[in-house]
Design a protein around this motif. Structure first.
Motif, PDB file in Angstrom:
ATOM      1  N   ALA A   1      -1.161  -1.368   7.753  1.00  0.00           N
ATOM      2  CA  ALA A   1      -2.363  -2.134   8.098  1.00  0.00           C
ATOM      3  C   ALA A   1      -3.629  -1.312   7.848  1.00  0.00           C
ATOM      4  O   ALA A   1      -4.643  -1.845   7.368  1.00  0.00           O
ATOM      5  CB  ALA A   1      -2.298  -2.583   9.560  1.00  0.00           C
ATOM      6  N   LEU A   2      -3.584  -0.005   8.142  1.00  0.00           N
ATOM      7  CA  LEU A   2      -4.744   0.847   7.865  1.00  0.00           C
ATOM      8  C   LEU A   2      -4.995   0.966   6.366  1.00  0.00           C
ATOM      9  O   LEU A   2      -6.146   1.018   5.924  1.00  0.00           O
ATOM     10  CB  LEU A   2      -4.533   2.228   8.480  1.00  0.00           C
ATOM     11  N   LEU A   3      -3.913   1.032   5.590  1.00  0.00           N
ATOM     12  CA  LEU A   3      -4.067   1.096   4.134  1.00  0.00           C
ATOM     13  C   LEU A   3      -4.800  -0.134   3.614  1.00  0.00           C
ATOM     14  O   LEU A   3      -5.721  -0.027   2.791  1.00  0.00           O
ATOM     15  CB  LEU A   3      -2.691   1.215   3.474  1.00  0.00           C
ATOM     16  N   VAL A   4      -4.413  -1.316   4.108  1.00  0.00           N
ATOM     17  CA  VAL A   4      -5.090  -2.541   3.688  1.00  0.00           C
ATOM     18  C   VAL A   4      -6.528  -2.555   4.177  1.00  0.00           C
ATOM     19  O   VAL A   4      -7.451  -2.973   3.460  1.00  0.00           O
ATOM     20  CB  VAL A   4      -4.319  -3.774   4.197  1.00  0.00           C
ATOM     21  N   ALA A   5      -6.749  -2.086   5.410  1.00  0.00           N
ATOM     22  CA  ALA A   5      -8.118  -2.074   5.950  1.00  0.00           C
ATOM     23  C   ALA A   5      -9.027  -1.164   5.129  1.00  0.00           C
ATOM     24  O   ALA A   5     -10.164  -1.541   4.794  1.00  0.00           O
ATOM     25  CB  ALA A   5      -8.094  -1.608   7.403  1.00  0.00           C
ATOM     26  N   LEU A   6      -8.536   0.030   4.787  1.00  0.00           N
ATOM     27  CA  LEU A   6      -9.357   0.977   4.030  1.00  0.00           C
ATOM     28  C   LEU A   6      -9.504   0.571   2.567  1.00  0.00           C
ATOM     29  O   LEU A   6     -10.406   1.065   1.884  1.00  0.00           O
ATOM     30  CB  LEU A   6      -8.738   2.374   4.113  1.00  0.00           C
ATOM     31  N   THR A   7      -8.627  -0.310   2.087  1.00  0.00           N
ATOM     32  CA  THR A   7      -8.743  -0.795   0.707  1.00  0.00           C
ATOM     33  C   THR A   7      -9.553  -2.084   0.640  1.00  0.00           C
ATOM     34  O   THR A   7     -10.474  -2.215  -0.178  1.00  0.00           O
ATOM     35  CB  THR A   7      -7.344  -1.034   0.104  1.00  0.00           C
ATOM     36  N   ALA A   8      -9.202  -3.037   1.510  1.00  0.00           N
ATOM     37  CA  ALA A   8      -9.884  -4.335   1.475  1.00  0.00           C
ATOM     38  C   ALA A   8     -11.305  -4.250   2.019  1.00  0.00           C
ATOM     39  O   ALA A   8     -12.175  -5.008   1.573  1.00  0.00           O
ATOM     40  CB  ALA A   8      -9.087  -5.359   2.284  1.00  0.00           C
ATOM     41  N   GLY A   9     -11.557  -3.331   2.963  1.00  0.00           N
ATOM     42  CA  GLY A   9     -12.897  -3.210   3.517  1.00  0.00           C
ATOM     43  C   GLY A   9     -13.949  -2.903   2.464  1.00  0.00           C
ATOM     44  O   GLY A   9     -14.923  -3.651   2.312  1.00  0.00           O
ATOM     45  N   PRO A  10     -13.790  -1.813   1.697  1.00  0.00           N
ATOM     46  CA  PRO A  10     -14.772  -1.541   0.644  1.00  0.00           C
ATOM     47  C   PRO A  10     -14.845  -2.626  -0.428  1.00  0.00           C
ATOM     48  O   PRO A  10     -15.929  -2.927  -0.953  1.00  0.00           O
ATOM     49  CB  PRO A  10     -14.282  -0.206   0.052  1.00  0.00           C
ATOM     50  N   ILE A  11     -13.682  -3.239  -0.766  1.00  0.00           N
ATOM     51  CA  ILE A  11     -13.688  -4.278  -1.800  1.00  0.00           C
ATOM     52  C   ILE A  11     -14.492  -5.491  -1.337  1.00  0.00           C
ATOM     53  O   ILE A  11     -15.331  -6.032  -2.075  1.00  0.00           O
ATOM     54  CB  ILE A  11     -12.255  -4.681  -2.157  1.00  0.00           C
ATOM     55  N   ILE A  12     -14.237  -5.943  -0.098  1.00  0.00           N
ATOM     56  CA  ILE A  12     -14.896  -7.153   0.402  1.00  0.00           C
ATOM     57  C   ILE A  12     -16.355  -6.900   0.764  1.00  0.00           C
ATOM     58  O   ILE A  12     -17.246  -7.679   0.408  1.00  0.00           O
ATOM     59  CB  ILE A  12     -14.119  -7.709   1.611  1.00  0.00           C
ATOM     60  N   PHE A  13     -16.624  -5.790   1.462  1.00  0.00           N
ATOM     61  CA  PHE A  13     -17.970  -5.560   1.979  1.00  0.00           C
ATOM     62  C   PHE A  13     -18.900  -4.842   0.991  1.00  0.00           C
ATOM     63  O   PHE A  13     -20.105  -5.085   1.013  1.00  0.00           O
ATOM     64  CB  PHE A  13     -17.900  -4.759   3.278  1.00  0.00           C
ATOM     65  N   CYS A  14     -18.338  -3.966   0.154  1.00  0.00           N
ATOM     66  CA  CYS A  14     -19.184  -3.155  -0.731  1.00  0.00           C
ATOM     67  C   CYS A  14     -19.210  -3.674  -2.164  1.00  0.00           C
ATOM     68  O   CYS A  14     -20.263  -3.688  -2.811  1.00  0.00           O
ATOM     69  CB  CYS A  14     -18.707  -1.697  -0.722  1.00  0.00           C
ATOM     70  N   TRP A  15     -18.051  -4.059  -2.697  1.00  0.00           N
ATOM     71  CA  TRP A  15     -17.971  -4.435  -4.106  1.00  0.00           C
ATOM     72  C   TRP A  15     -18.253  -5.928  -4.287  1.00  0.00           C
ATOM     73  O   TRP A  15     -19.214  -6.326  -4.938  1.00  0.00           O
ATOM     74  CB  TRP A  15     -16.612  -4.049  -4.665  1.00  0.00           C
ATOM     75  N   LEU A  16     -17.399  -6.786  -3.715  1.00  0.00           N
ATOM     76  CA  LEU A  16     -17.579  -8.232  -3.868  1.00  0.00           C
ATOM     77  C   LEU A  16     -18.690  -8.772  -2.979  1.00  0.00           C
ATOM     78  O   LEU A  16     -19.305  -9.793  -3.323  1.00  0.00           O
ATOM     79  CB  LEU A  16     -16.264  -8.950  -3.541  1.00  0.00           C
ATOM     80  N   LYS A  17     -18.935  -8.117  -1.836  1.00  0.00           N
ATOM     81  CA  LYS A  17     -19.957  -8.551  -0.887  1.00  0.00           C
ATOM     82  C   LYS A  17     -19.776 -10.027  -0.507  1.00  0.00           C
ATOM     83  O   LYS A  17     -20.711 -10.834  -0.582  1.00  0.00           O
ATOM     84  CB  LYS A  17     -21.360  -8.323  -1.457  1.00  0.00           C
ATOM     85  N   LEU A  18     -18.548 -10.351  -0.105  1.00  0.00           N
ATOM     86  CA  LEU A  18     -18.239 -11.723   0.265  1.00  0.00           C
ATOM     87  C   LEU A  18     -18.908 -12.089   1.591  1.00  0.00           C
ATOM     88  O   LEU A  18     -19.084 -11.249   2.476  1.00  0.00           O
ATOM     89  CB  LEU A  18     -16.723 -11.903   0.386  1.00  0.00           C
ATOM     90  N   GLY A  19     -19.230 -13.347   1.720  1.00  0.00           N
ATOM     91  CA  GLY A  19     -19.768 -13.847   2.968  1.00  0.00           C
ATOM     92  C   GLY A  19     -18.665 -14.140   3.962  1.00  0.00           C
ATOM     93  O   GLY A  19     -17.470 -13.951   3.692  1.00  0.00           O
TER      94      GLY A  19
END
Length: 242
Positions: free
Chosen positions: A160-178
């Motif tokens: 779960a931490l692996l997904v959090a540390l991977t999906a967090g930057p992708i969603i919030f920093c790269w894709l900047k999804l709402g």
């Protein structure tokens, strides 16, 4: 003899209480903590603002303790999505194999010898699979599963931490999804997880039924000490009368 029984029952009770406490720790470390890490990434990069959240709940005059419970519940819900994503490929693979070997799973082999198909062997020997033999063993000797449960929780936390540390930057920093787009991604993951959960629940149900049958068929061991005590009591009564 009575003291021995009491100590055995007391030890089993202590183990059961430890397991209940461990399940709470499993929820905290396996789900709530990774969810908090994911939300923390969103707060750190400024995509999640506490002022906006406070503005939403402030008109309801929510007490501090209730707000804390809501935060923990939100972290737990997000962590559950992260854990589902971590086990997604494994769950899909298990569902596919279970569908192919549906007939074999009605009476699974007790030992995974060379005659078992490799894919069926992979399914039955999967760390997340539940078998009747393990359920029987856990019912009789729950204390020997403490280390296994601890390691499973550490694995859940790592995934779960692996997904959090991977999906967090992708969603919030790269894709900047709402918010709506992020919720849709989480919903898509849960749809797949929910669909693959039914075959797993079916196998758990069959394993539980077989474990119950094995426990019901097992005869209790002979209590030779009780028989010896009854014999001594009968001999004492005989000597008193004669």
């Amino acid at each position: 003899m009575a003291a021995s029984n009491g100590s055995g029952g007391g030890w089993a009770g202590v183990v059961q209480e430890l397991l209940k406490t461990f399940l709470i720790l499993r929820d905290i470390f396996g789900y709530a903590l990774p969810g908090g890490v994911f939300l923390g990434i969103g707060m750190f990069v400024g995509r999640i603002r506490m002022q906006a959240i406070s503005g939403v709940i402030s008109p309801f005059h929510v007490p501090t303790w209730a707000a804390a419970i809501l935060i923990v519940a939100g972290c737990y819900a997000v962590g559950h999505v992260l854990a589902s994503a971590a086990y997604l490929l494994s769950d899909i693979g298990k569902a596919i194999v279970a569908r192919k070997y549906r007939a074999e799973l009605l009476d699974p082999p007790v030992t995974l010898d060379a005659g078992v198909q490799p894919r069926l062997r992979w399914l039955l020997d999967n760390p997340t699979e539940v078998t009747a033999d393990l359920l029987v063993l856990r019912s009789k000797q729950p204390e020997i599963f403490v280390d296994l449960d601890r390691r499973e929780t550490m694995t859940l936390l790592s995934g779960a931490l692996l997904v959090a540390l991977t999906a967090g930057p992708i969603i919030f920093c790269w894709l900047k999804l709402g918010l709506c787009a992020t919720l849709l991604v989480g919903a898509a993951i849960l749809v797949i997880d929910f669909a693959t959960a039914f075959p797993h629940l079916r196998r758990v149900k069959m394993a539980t039924r077989k474990a119950g049958e094995k426990l019901a068929a097992a005869k209790p061991p002979e209590d030779y000490q009780k028989h010896l005590q009854d014999l001594l009591d009968a001999a004492t009564e005989f000597l008193k009368k004669h």
